[in-house]
Scaffold this motif. Structure first.
Motif, mmCIF file in Angstrom:
data_model
loop_
_atom_site.group_PDB
_atom_site.id
_atom_site.type_symbol
_atom_site.label_atom_id
_atom_site.label_comp_id
_atom_site.label_asym_id
_atom_site.label_seq_id
_atom_site.Cartn_x
_atom_site.Cartn_y
_atom_site.Cartn_z
ATOM 1 N N ILE A 367 23.093 39.620 -4.174
ATOM 2 C CA ILE A 367 22.541 40.197 -2.959
ATOM 3 C C ILE A 367 22.043 41.581 -3.347
ATOM 4 O O ILE A 367 22.695 42.297 -4.108
ATOM 5 C CB ILE A 367 23.577 40.240 -1.817
ATOM 6 N N MET A 368 20.852 41.945 -2.853
ATOM 7 C CA MET A 368 20.200 43.171 -3.321
ATOM 8 C C MET A 368 19.846 44.071 -2.137
ATOM 9 O O MET A 368 20.194 43.784 -0.998
ATOM 10 C CB MET A 368 18.958 42.799 -4.127
ATOM 11 N N GLY A 369 19.127 45.161 -2.412
ATOM 12 C CA GLY A 369 18.705 46.055 -1.347
ATOM 13 C C GLY A 369 19.886 46.652 -0.598
ATOM 14 O O GLY A 369 20.905 47.005 -1.183
ATOM 15 N N SER A 370 19.764 46.758 0.717
ATOM 16 C CA SER A 370 20.828 47.369 1.526
ATOM 17 C C SER A 370 22.125 46.577 1.429
ATOM 18 O O SER A 370 23.218 47.147 1.510
ATOM 19 C CB SER A 370 20.390 47.470 2.991
ATOM 20 N N GLY A 371 22.027 45.259 1.237
ATOM 21 C CA GLY A 371 23.221 44.436 1.080
ATOM 22 C C GLY A 371 23.981 44.788 -0.179
ATOM 23 O O GLY A 371 25.212 44.883 -0.185
ATOM 24 N N GLY A 372 23.256 44.997 -1.272
ATOM 25 C CA GLY A 372 23.896 45.374 -2.528
ATOM 26 C C GLY A 372 24.508 46.762 -2.471
ATOM 27 O O GLY A 372 25.503 47.039 -3.137
ATOM 28 N N ARG A 373 23.914 47.642 -1.653
ATOM 29 C CA ARG A 373 24.439 49.012 -1.517
ATOM 30 C C ARG A 373 25.561 49.106 -0.480
ATOM 31 O O ARG A 373 26.140 50.163 -0.297
ATOM 32 C CB ARG A 373 23.316 49.973 -1.095
ATOM 33 N N ARG A 374 25.824 47.995 0.238
ATOM 34 C CA ARG A 374 26.768 47.984 1.358
ATOM 35 C C ARG A 374 26.326 48.984 2.423
ATOM 36 O O ARG A 374 27.110 49.764 2.955
ATOM 37 C CB ARG A 374 28.211 48.293 0.897
ATOM 38 N N GLU A 375 25.034 48.898 2.756
ATOM 39 C CA GLU A 375 24.442 49.804 3.746
ATOM 40 C C GLU A 375 23.648 49.011 4.788
ATOM 41 O O GLU A 375 22.570 49.406 5.219
ATOM 42 C CB GLU A 375 23.566 50.843 3.039
ATOM 43 N N MET A 376 24.205 47.873 5.207
ATOM 44 C CA MET A 376 23.547 47.005 6.177
ATOM 45 C C MET A 376 23.915 47.439 7.598
ATOM 46 O O MET A 376 25.041 47.822 7.860
ATOM 47 C CB MET A 376 23.970 45.552 5.953
ATOM 48 N N LEU A 377 22.939 47.335 8.499
ATOM 49 C CA LEU A 377 23.203 47.572 9.914
ATOM 50 C C LEU A 377 23.089 46.245 10.651
ATOM 51 O O LEU A 377 23.656 45.262 10.215
ATOM 52 C CB LEU A 377 22.266 48.656 10.447
ATOM 53 N N LEU A 378 22.329 46.170 11.738
ATOM 54 C CA LEU A 378 22.335 44.949 12.539
ATOM 55 C C LEU A 378 21.199 43.983 12.229
ATOM 56 O O LEU A 378 21.271 42.821 12.610
ATOM 57 C CB LEU A 378 22.289 45.324 14.033
ATOM 58 N N LEU A 584 21.185 57.466 14.159
ATOM 59 C CA LEU A 584 20.022 57.197 15.017
ATOM 60 C C LEU A 584 19.564 55.747 14.891
ATOM 61 O O LEU A 584 19.200 55.108 15.890
ATOM 62 C CB LEU A 584 18.866 58.141 14.666
ATOM 63 N N ARG A 585 19.562 55.229 13.660
ATOM 64 C CA ARG A 585 19.148 53.829 13.453
ATOM 65 C C ARG A 585 20.060 52.866 14.202
ATOM 66 O O ARG A 585 19.593 51.966 14.901
ATOM 67 C CB ARG A 585 19.175 53.485 11.955
ATOM 68 N N LEU A 586 21.372 53.061 14.046
ATOM 69 C CA LEU A 586 22.320 52.151 14.681
ATOM 70 C C LEU A 586 22.235 52.247 16.203
ATOM 71 O O LEU A 586 22.231 51.233 16.909
ATOM 72 C CB LEU A 586 23.735 52.457 14.202
ATOM 73 N N LYS A 587 22.150 53.461 16.711
ATOM 74 C CA LYS A 587 22.035 53.680 18.156
ATOM 75 C C LYS A 587 20.779 52.989 18.687
ATOM 76 O O LYS A 587 20.807 52.326 19.738
ATOM 77 C CB LYS A 587 21.984 55.186 18.420
ATOM 78 N N ASN A 588 19.675 53.127 17.965
ATOM 79 C CA ASN A 588 18.408 52.511 18.371
ATOM 80 C C ASN A 588 18.491 50.983 18.328
ATOM 81 O O ASN A 588 18.027 50.289 19.243
ATOM 82 C CB ASN A 588 17.293 53.011 17.448
ATOM 83 N N GLU A 589 19.113 50.446 17.269
ATOM 84 C CA GLU A 589 19.230 48.991 17.135
ATOM 85 C C GLU A 589 20.080 48.403 18.266
ATOM 86 O O GLU A 589 19.740 47.367 18.835
ATOM 87 C CB GLU A 589 19.829 48.625 15.772
#
Length: 640
Positions: A367-378, A584-589
């Protein structure tokens, strides 16, 4: 000069330093007299390269708002310092300095101060703590306004609480030779459901629970003597354990998935306590913790799809909790990973039922990108791939035949559960993202040695890879190979930087937000693509340069801090900016999903509160300075 240096000897952090320090300062420094009303430097000036010590007079610390209004934010007097921010951080001045009356100042060169602080860490600590971190203060002010209702407070416990806070301690233990009757008596008297079995030095050997007593003693045929049966005869050997810094939700998920009710807490071989189902239920937060257990036990894709939808509940709790939003990403990523893992297992099982067995070769599902960094949101999409060991050529047809079916089933299943297909086709259905180890080495070499824009874009996604299922050693070997290639092709990091630098933070000269003109995004900006991604990308480049295996951005920063590449002030500022972008991203999502829309990182900045707007501007400024600093750094390493 002598009088100024003499005064310096009496103030912190110099008051306990040896004489040779002051001889060095006196040799290389200078004293300067400033007339009243003199601007020593403004917040927009290039750093002068000096630390200023006031031996006489008063200095005003001034800043200018976006509207051009000047504000005096602090005053410094005889015996105080100013101008230290550029010396102990990678940023410029956060404010200007103007003399209130005639001022005599000792100007100590940056290289001398850094030399002294290298030998005497208390000097660096003193000034690092004093750095004016505006983004951190603004972010703290914003999150203070979040109010958590009582119901959400109850549900927040599994995320707020660590195992060390909820465990029962001390733990009741016994020796391997203790009789079952003795153990049963202790359990009854103390009202406990388990006893840990330890050797003479306190090493954990096993656990005896009420269930063990029932199934291994009482349920046996008549004739078992409780006096003769020993702990070692009925204990469950080598029980599962958990570390004290794990979160409550992790303990709950682990206990559910393994069907256990008692979990010893161990650190460095020492027993610290025990967590029981009773401990978990005391916090009454079953709905949230069971979400993780349900994902691990899901039997169908429909179950996983429902669990994925319920992630918004977890996100809302975390958002209102005023906790670190970087930890929030880790928690959400933890659940996403479990869902994706379970999806992989269900598809693999379906293939087996239909007569297709997974080839007998080692592999790692990436798993790569935000998943690989453990930085996933919604709303993460799919970024996945597969590495196989270098199996013999005669197995190639079997592997490719299996993958031609499995990969499409997996990608379709993940899409059904709620993970959209990657627009850039970075998925196991694309042969570019599947291959034997040696094929991956050739592929990566091409990306690094011939850094064309397309290869550079691929690498920014791929270099955050982690194994979600399979053999982690394949990934470790490939990462070491990547580090070697990067060291041999330093120009690659500069090319990465150049691609990143083509995009800048959306902040105009007068401090106004620059928003998109695209029809579907008009009046909006992306806090991801115009903000946090620059921090993530630049940190990745430094991590590649210094061969850091961690993929999480914050962990990479901490490693760079340990190596002396960054100082603590830089890390704190970047962390605060990244946290605010995430907030801000999480609040917006959350708001968009509750309106029945899909999650997005685009938002109207002028719909934010005044405090949020100011914090966002400061986060952009921190990011902009860091991007400029990184570009200069990677230009230097290639001699540009």
């Amino acid at each position: 000069m002598y009088d100024a240096v003499k005064k310096l000897r009496s103030v912190k952090p110099f008051d306990n330093l040896p004489d040779d320090v002051f001889e060095l300062i006196e040799k290389h420094s200078k004293v300067k007299i400033y007339q009243p009303g003199t601007i020593v430097f403004s917040q927009y000036d290039e750093p002068t390269g000096y630390l200023y010590f006031i031996s006489r007079g008063e200095v005003e610390i001034i800043t200018e708002t976006d509207e051009g209004v000047e504000i005096t934010v602090d005053r410094r007097y005889e015996g105080d310092f100013f101008g230290w921010t550029p010396i102990f951080s990678d940023s410029g001045y956060t404010a200007g300095a103007r003399t209130a009356d005639e001022v005599e100042a000792l100007l100590i060169p940056k290289e001398i101060i850094l030399k002294i602080s290298g030998k005497f860490p208390e000097v660096a600590r003193y000034f690092s703590k004093s750095v004016f971190s505006r983004i951190k203060k603004l972010y703290q002010e914003v999150v203070k306004t979040q109010v958590l209702d009582p119901i959400a407070q109850v549900e927040a416990y599994p995320f707020q609480k660590k195992v060390s806070e909820i465990m029962s301690s001390p733990v009741e233990t016994c020796k391997p030779e203790a009789t079952v009757s003795e153990i049963a008596r202790v359990m009854t008297l103390k009202g406990i459901g388990s006893v840990l079995v330890c050797d003479g030095v306190g090493k954990l050997l096993g656990i005896i629970t009420e269930r063990d007593l029932v199934t291994k003693v009482l349920a046996r045929e008549i004739g078992v003597c409780l006096r003769d049966t020993k702990a070692k005869d009925v204990m469950t050997p080598n029980p599962f354990v958990i570390s004290p810094d794990s979160y409550m939700y992790e303990a709950a998920a682990f206990m559910i998935s393994h069907g256990i009710r008692h979990l010893p807490v161990v650190e460095n071989g020492k027993i610290l306590g025990i967590v029981t189902v009773r401990d978990l239920l005391r916090f009454r937060s079953q709905k949230t913790v069971l979400l993780v257990g349900r994902a691990k036990e899901a039997k169908t894709l429909d179950e996983l799809k429902q669990i994925k939808k319920e992630l918004i509940f977890v996100a809302k709790v975390l958002l209102m909790e005023n906790r670190s939003q970087l930890e929030t990403m880790e928690i959400l990523s933890y659940i996403h990973h479990i869902i994706i893992q379970r999806c992989f297992e269900l598809v693999k099982r379906e293939m087996e039922i239909n007569g297709y067995n997974f080839p007998d070769v080692k592999f790692a599902f990436l798993i790569m990108g935000s998943g690989g960094r453990r930085e996933m949101l919604l709303g993460p999409d799919q970024d996945n791939g597969m590495i196989f060991e270098d199996y013999p050529d005669e197995k190639d047809e079997e592997v490719k035949k299996y993958m031609s079916i499995f990969s499409h089933k997996l990608v379709d299943a993940l899409e059904y559960v709620g993970y959209p297909k990657c627009h850039g086709n970075v998925m196991v259905t694309n042969p570019l993202w599947v291959g034997r180890y040696s094929e991956w080495e050739k592929r990566v070499s091409k990306w690094i040695e011939v850094p064309e824009p397309q290869w550079v874009r691929y690498s920014t996604i791929f270099f955050d890879f982690v194994p979600l299922i399979g053999d982690g050693d394949l990934c470790n070997r490939l990462r070491d190979f990547i580090f070697k290639e990067v060291k041999e092709n330093a120009i690659f990091l500069y090319q990465l930087m150049e691609v990143d630098y083509k995009h800048k933070v959306p902040l105009g000269v007068l401090g106004r937000f620059i928003t998109s003109n695209e029809p579907d995004k008009k009046g909006k900006l992306s806090v991801k693509e115009n903000g946090s991604i620059f921090i993530v990308d630049c940190i990745r480049m430094y991590a590649l340069e210094h061969s850091i295996h961690n993929t999480n951005t914050m962990e990479r920063m901490e490693k760079l801090l340990e190596k002396g590449v960054f100082n603590s002030v830089t890390v704190e500022n970047l962390k605060a900016a990244l946290e605010f972008f995430t907030y801000l991203r999480l609040k917006n999502e959350v708001e968009l999903i509750e309106k029945g829309q899909g999650p997005s990182h685009y938002l109207d900045p002028y719909s934010l509160s005044k405090d949020e707007q100011e914090a966002l501007k400061e986060a952009f400024r921190v990011t902009d300075k860091f991007q400029d600093s990184a570009r200069r750094h990677f230009a230097r390493i290639v001699g540009l």
